[in-house]
Design a protein around this motif. Structure first.
Motif, PDB file in Angstrom:
ATOM      1  N   ALA A  33       0.862  -1.185   0.000  1.00  0.00           N
ATOM      2  CA  ALA A  33       0.000   0.000   0.000  1.00  0.00           C
ATOM      3  C   ALA A  33       0.897   1.233   0.000  1.00  0.00           C
ATOM      4  O   ALA A  33       2.114   1.141   0.188  1.00  0.00           O
ATOM      5  CB  ALA A  33      -0.905  -0.005   1.227  1.00  0.00           C
ATOM      6  N   ILE A  34       0.296   2.399  -0.195  1.00  0.00           N
ATOM      7  CA  ILE A  34       1.062   3.638  -0.287  1.00  0.00           C
ATOM      8  C   ILE A  34       0.416   4.709   0.585  1.00  0.00           C
ATOM      9  O   ILE A  34      -0.808   4.807   0.686  1.00  0.00           O
ATOM     10  CB  ILE A  34       1.129   4.124  -1.756  1.00  0.00           C
ATOM     11  N   HIS A  35       1.283   5.496   1.237  1.00  0.00           N
ATOM     12  CA  HIS A  35       0.779   6.621   2.022  1.00  0.00           C
ATOM     13  C   HIS A  35       0.761   7.873   1.149  1.00  0.00           C
ATOM     14  O   HIS A  35       1.517   8.823   1.341  1.00  0.00           O
ATOM     15  CB  HIS A  35       1.631   6.846   3.261  1.00  0.00           C
ATOM     16  N   ALA A  36      -0.081   7.816   0.177  1.00  0.00           N
ATOM     17  CA  ALA A  36      -0.275   8.949  -0.727  1.00  0.00           C
ATOM     18  C   ALA A  36      -1.639   8.776  -1.349  1.00  0.00           C
ATOM     19  O   ALA A  36      -2.202   7.672  -1.352  1.00  0.00           O
ATOM     20  CB  ALA A  36       0.810   8.995  -1.804  1.00  0.00           C
ATOM     21  N   GLY A  37      -2.180   9.851  -1.863  1.00  0.00           N
ATOM     22  CA  GLY A  37      -3.494   9.785  -2.465  1.00  0.00           C
ATOM     23  C   GLY A  37      -3.422   9.398  -3.924  1.00  0.00           C
ATOM     24  O   GLY A  37      -2.716  10.036  -4.700  1.00  0.00           O
ATOM     25  N   LEU A  38      -4.086   8.337  -4.279  1.00  0.00           N
ATOM     26  CA  LEU A  38      -4.256   7.981  -5.673  1.00  0.00           C
ATOM     27  C   LEU A  38      -5.732   8.161  -6.030  1.00  0.00           C
ATOM     28  O   LEU A  38      -6.613   8.028  -5.171  1.00  0.00           O
ATOM     29  CB  LEU A  38      -3.838   6.529  -5.926  1.00  0.00           C
ATOM     30  N   GLU A  39      -5.975   8.430  -7.286  1.00  0.00           N
ATOM     31  CA  GLU A  39      -7.358   8.586  -7.719  1.00  0.00           C
ATOM     32  C   GLU A  39      -8.155   7.294  -7.572  1.00  0.00           C
ATOM     33  O   GLU A  39      -9.391   7.303  -7.629  1.00  0.00           O
ATOM     34  CB  GLU A  39      -7.382   9.088  -9.164  1.00  0.00           C
ATOM     35  N   CYS A  40      -7.456   6.194  -7.333  1.00  0.00           N
ATOM     36  CA  CYS A  40      -8.134   4.905  -7.164  1.00  0.00           C
ATOM     37  C   CYS A  40      -9.161   4.944  -6.042  1.00  0.00           C
ATOM     38  O   CYS A  40     -10.173   4.226  -6.089  1.00  0.00           O
ATOM     39  CB  CYS A  40      -7.110   3.807  -6.890  1.00  0.00           C
ATOM     40  N   GLY A  41      -8.924   5.748  -5.011  1.00  0.00           N
ATOM     41  CA  GLY A  41      -9.890   5.850  -3.930  1.00  0.00           C
ATOM     42  C   GLY A  41     -11.236   6.348  -4.427  1.00  0.00           C
ATOM     43  O   GLY A  41     -12.289   5.832  -4.042  1.00  0.00           O
ATOM     44  N   LEU A  42     -11.208   7.350  -5.302  1.00  0.00           N
ATOM     45  CA  LEU A  42     -12.446   7.884  -5.873  1.00  0.00           C
ATOM     46  C   LEU A  42     -13.064   6.919  -6.875  1.00  0.00           C
ATOM     47  O   LEU A  42     -14.285   6.752  -6.925  1.00  0.00           O
ATOM     48  CB  LEU A  42     -12.169   9.232  -6.536  1.00  0.00           C
ATOM     49  N   PHE A  43     -12.212   6.269  -7.675  1.00  0.00           N
ATOM     50  CA  PHE A  43     -12.734   5.301  -8.640  1.00  0.00           C
ATOM     51  C   PHE A  43     -13.393   4.118  -7.922  1.00  0.00           C
ATOM     52  O   PHE A  43     -14.358   3.543  -8.417  1.00  0.00           O
ATOM     53  CB  PHE A  43     -11.627   4.813  -9.564  1.00  0.00           C
ATOM     54  N   ASP A  44     -12.851   3.775  -6.765  1.00  0.00           N
ATOM     55  CA  ASP A  44     -13.421   2.687  -5.972  1.00  0.00           C
ATOM     56  C   ASP A  44     -14.855   3.017  -5.567  1.00  0.00           C
ATOM     57  O   ASP A  44     -15.708   2.132  -5.460  1.00  0.00           O
ATOM     58  CB  ASP A  44     -12.560   2.453  -4.730  1.00  0.00           C
ATOM     59  N   GLU A  45     -15.124   4.309  -5.340  1.00  0.00           N
ATOM     60  CA  GLU A  45     -16.480   4.753  -5.003  1.00  0.00           C
ATOM     61  C   GLU A  45     -17.369   4.882  -6.232  1.00  0.00           C
ATOM     62  O   GLU A  45     -18.538   4.511  -6.217  1.00  0.00           O
ATOM     63  CB  GLU A  45     -16.423   6.108  -4.289  1.00  0.00           C
TER      64      GLU A  45
END
Length: 485
Positions: free
Chosen positions: A429-441
């Motif tokens: 995992a990474i301690h940074a923001g990826l757009e994947c968090g939004l795509f997951d939603e």
């Protein structure tokens, strides 16, 4: 006109990347690069969508034998962090980047390179442009404003995408596959300024913090690098306690999500106490230089007599509030994960410090893979603001991307890596923001993974990317696409 990257491999990738370095694409100024992508698609008779946020989606059918394969979304962002050295004459809104190759590294001169995330876009364009590469049906999604709060991903209409597999190409370490990321939020503390007339017979000094490495506020927050804003506040707090000084201006950093490298303050010093102030600054060079001797050995705290004049200064109460905020504000690693060894769980970064006529603003990037811990840090910011009579606001909240136990695309990536290199990749995992968090939603039940070539010092003018790693990751990505049937 000769091109700097024309002899690099893979030729198509570096050719498209060099094209992009000639086009303005700072976050918030993506119209030109977005239009470039649309024109690219139209010239090749590919289906293209450009939405109101300037996100671009380009679709290409699967090649022969892959017509019925699952659709894959290839994803990156078109914007870049625009940072330059103080002594660099460069206008990001008009000037092309000045590229240079040093051994295996590609970099710009005095500015950020934009390999984060131009390499992803270049990969995607090279695949779309080719008639020789085998691949399943593709939906190439290139978003805007990723670096300033993921505005493009936030605005994305999910109905424009049909794929259930997403390959994000926004990671920075070859051989490491990301399967989870932190969420984040932007927090601003605004301290109102009470101005007083400048005292008579005081000397004006410029106080500067220089020589720090800076870096990505997520990827490199665990390296204990100096934060110029925090250092400046600490020094000023001590100097103001022991000396008769006034503060006329304070600033530092350029981007919320970059660890600030340079900060400045304007001091008015009682002429009778100048020698003592100069001695104390020299001593603070030694103190903080010793603390950062490994992480930031080139730190400099400079004090220079100025010929400038200032009619107004902060009141003593305003100065006290500003310096109190700077020494108390949460900054750096806050919590570590107990589930993934070495992973930062929560952090903050005081990225930007500014002075206007009305207020001093402290702008922080807050990150956490646990939503409640992210909110806890916001509450601490609010408590600090209440303590000093300031106001606080939060915006750009984005979610974490949680680990998926069963993942088809992860299995494909791992199997392909073992076949090519005889060993398993690192899954983390990474301690940074990826757009994947939004795509997951937004994208129902999408199966995601993130990769990228070796990049270094992103978000700083020393940003560079490995040429050979770019080539290897390109070859790896093509093998993965060939394996999806």
């Amino acid at each position: 006109m000769s091109r700097v990257l024309e002899n690099l491999e893979p030729k198509a990738v570096f050719s498209f990347f060099e094209d992009m370095t000639q086009i303005p694409r700072c976050s918030g100024n993506e119209k030109a690069i977005s239009d470039y992508l649309v024109e690219f698609a139209k010239k090749r008779s590919l289906e293209v969508i450009q939405d109101e946020a300037l996100n671009v989606i380009i679709k290409k059918p699967g090649t022969k034998g892959y017509e019925n394969a699952p659709t894959v979304i290839l994803q990156g962002h078109m914007d870049m962090v625009c940072e330059k050295n103080k002594d660099t004459d460069h206008d990001f809104s008009t000037d092309p980047l000045k590229l240079r190759v040093v051994d295996d590294m590609l970099m710009a001169t005095g500015t950020t390179l934009g390999a984060d995330n131009g390499i992803a876009v270049a990969y995607a364009l090279a695949i779309l442009d080719s008639n020789e590469i085998s691949h399943p049906p593709l939906e190439v999604l290139i978003t805007t404003e990723e670096e300033t709060g993921m505005g493009g991903a936030n605005s994305l209409d999910p109905s424009n995408l049909k794929g259930k597999i997403l390959i994000n190409i926004d990671s920075e370490e070859e051989g490491t596959l990301l399967v989870s990321c932190a969420g984040g939020i932007r927090n601003i503390i605004s301290i109102p300024i009470e101005w007083n007339d400048s005292p008579k017979d005081y000397l004006v000094y410029d106080l500067r913090v220089r020589g720090l490495k800076g870096g990505h506020s997520g990827m490199e927050i665990n390296k204990e690098r100096g934060n110029s804003n925090i250092i400046l506040g600490r020094v000023l707090k001590e100097i103001s306690t022991n000396n008769d000084i006034y503060l006329a201006a304070i600033s530092g950093g350029a981007k919320m999500n970059a660890i600030p490298r340079e900060s400045d303050a304007v001091l008015l010093v009682n002429s009778n106490g100048r020698a003592k102030v100069e001695e104390e600054i020299a001593e603070w060079n030694k103190i903080i230089g010793n603390e950062l001797k490994t992480a930031d050995p080139d730190l400099r705290i400079e004090l220079e007599l100025s010929n400038s004049t200032y009619e107004k200064v902060f009141s003593k109460e305003t100065m006290k509030k500003v310096l109190t905020a700077l020494v108390l504000i949460p900054n750096g690693v806050q919590t570590m994960s107990m589930e993934i060894e070495g992973l930062v769980q929560s952090s903050t970064n005081l990225g930007v410090l500014t002075t206007t006529e009305k207020e001093v603003s402290l702008e922080c990037a807050i990150r956490s893979s646990v939503r409640t811990l992210k909110l806890d840090i916001v509450r601490k910011m609010e408590a600090l603001a209440d303590l000093i009579g300031a106001r606080t606001s939060s915006e750009g909240d984005y979610p974490a991307w949680e680990y998926r136990k069963d993942s088809y695309i992860r299995e494909v990536f791992v199997d392909t890596y073992k076949r090519m290199y005889g060993k398993e990749p690192i899954i983390t995992a990474i301690h940074a923001g990826l757009e994947c968090g939004l795509f997951d939603e937004k994208l129902d039940n999408v199966d995601m993974i993130s990769l990228g070539p070796n990049m270094y010092d992103v978000h700083t003018p020393n940003e560079h990317v490995s040429i050979s790693s770019t080539k290897r990751v390109w070859e790896y990505l093509l093998e993965v696409l060939k394996s999806i049937k």
